[in-house]
Design a protein around this motif. Structure first.
Motif, PDB file in Angstrom:
ATOM      1  N   VAL A  74      53.953   7.159  13.943  1.00  0.00           N
ATOM      2  CA  VAL A  74      54.117   6.138  12.907  1.00  0.00           C
ATOM      3  C   VAL A  74      53.891   4.759  13.515  1.00  0.00           C
ATOM      4  CG1 VAL A  74      55.648   5.166  11.160  1.00  0.00           C
ATOM      5  CG2 VAL A  74      55.793   7.606  11.717  1.00  0.00           C
ATOM      6  N   ASP A  75      52.884   4.056  13.014  1.00  0.00           N
ATOM      7  CA  ASP A  75      52.589   2.685  13.430  1.00  0.00           C
ATOM      8  C   ASP A  75      52.942   1.776  12.261  1.00  0.00           C
ATOM      9  OD1 ASP A  75      51.564   0.228  14.185  1.00  0.00           O
ATOM     10  OD2 ASP A  75      49.710   1.071  14.988  1.00  0.00           O
ATOM     11  N   ALA A 132      59.859  12.610  21.547  1.00  0.00           N
ATOM     12  CA  ALA A 132      60.220  11.635  20.517  1.00  0.00           C
ATOM     13  C   ALA A 132      59.232  10.475  20.394  1.00  0.00           C
ATOM     14  CB  ALA A 132      61.621  11.096  20.771  1.00  0.00           C
ATOM     15  N   THR A 133      58.511  10.187  21.451  1.00  0.00           N
ATOM     16  CA  THR A 133      57.505   9.122  21.410  1.00  0.00           C
ATOM     17  C   THR A 133      56.235   9.606  22.092  1.00  0.00           C
ATOM     18  OG1 THR A 133      58.270   8.136  23.474  1.00  0.00           O
ATOM     19  CG2 THR A 133      59.198   7.236  21.436  1.00  0.00           C
ATOM     20  N   ALA A 134      55.160   8.935  21.766  1.00  0.00           N
ATOM     21  CA  ALA A 134      53.874   9.240  22.403  1.00  0.00           C
ATOM     22  C   ALA A 134      53.040   7.974  22.415  1.00  0.00           C
ATOM     23  CB  ALA A 134      53.148  10.352  21.659  1.00  0.00           C
ATOM     24  N   GLN A 139      50.092   1.789  22.895  1.00  0.00           N
ATOM     25  CA  GLN A 139      51.383   1.595  22.253  1.00  0.00           C
ATOM     26  C   GLN A 139      52.206   2.877  22.353  1.00  0.00           C
ATOM     27  OE1 GLN A 139      51.359  -0.300  18.225  1.00  0.00           O
ATOM     28  NE2 GLN A 139      49.210   0.284  18.331  1.00  0.00           N
ATOM     29  N   ASP A 140      53.512   2.735  22.520  1.00  0.00           N
ATOM     30  CA  ASP A 140      54.413   3.876  22.404  1.00  0.00           C
ATOM     31  C   ASP A 140      54.880   3.914  20.960  1.00  0.00           C
ATOM     32  OD1 ASP A 140      54.334   4.962  24.926  1.00  0.00           O
ATOM     33  OD2 ASP A 140      55.973   3.719  25.683  1.00  0.00           O
TER      34      ASP A 140
END
Length: 117
Positions: free
Chosen positions: A96-97, A70-72, A77-78
């Motif tokens: 998505v940032d 779900a995150t990377a 930044q995560d």
């Protein structure tokens, strides 16, 4: 010339759209493969991700990945990791940032990413 890590995935964003960029060279190469194998689906994916990277109205096509996927991390930044299903097997994974209004494409290809095996 083929796209490379850090390159923009297409023309610059306009009117509040997100900027799509490749997070790595493999994603850029996979994008090129999708242009040959699924140009219409890729164009739909591009337009959709660029305008609404977090859209949830068609969850079979575009959704957030679950669990440990779900995150990377990207440059300290995560970020939220999402998927767009271009074809039955073809996928685009992206981060998505929101602060930079940038989408980082981490995977693009005609098959499922190895992480899902």
């Amino acid at each position: 010339m083929s796209p490379k890590r850090g390159n923009r995935a297409a023309p610059p964003p306009i009117d509040g759209e997100y900027d799509l960029r490749f997070a790595n060279s493999a994603a850029a190469e996979g994008w090129e493969l999708l242009t040959r194998h699924a140009p219409t689906g890729l164009r739909r994916a591009y337009d959709r991700i660029r305008s609404t990277p977090r859209a949830a109205d068609v969850p079979a096509r575009q959704h957030r990945l679950k669990g440990k996927l779900a995150t990377a991390g990207f440059k300290g930044q995560d970020l939220e990791r999402r998927q767009y299903e271009v074809t039955g097997g073809g996928r685009i994974w992206y981060l998505v940032d929101t602060a930079d209004r940038t989408v980082r494409i981490t995977y693009a290809g005609t098959g499922h990413p190895k992480e899902t095996d």
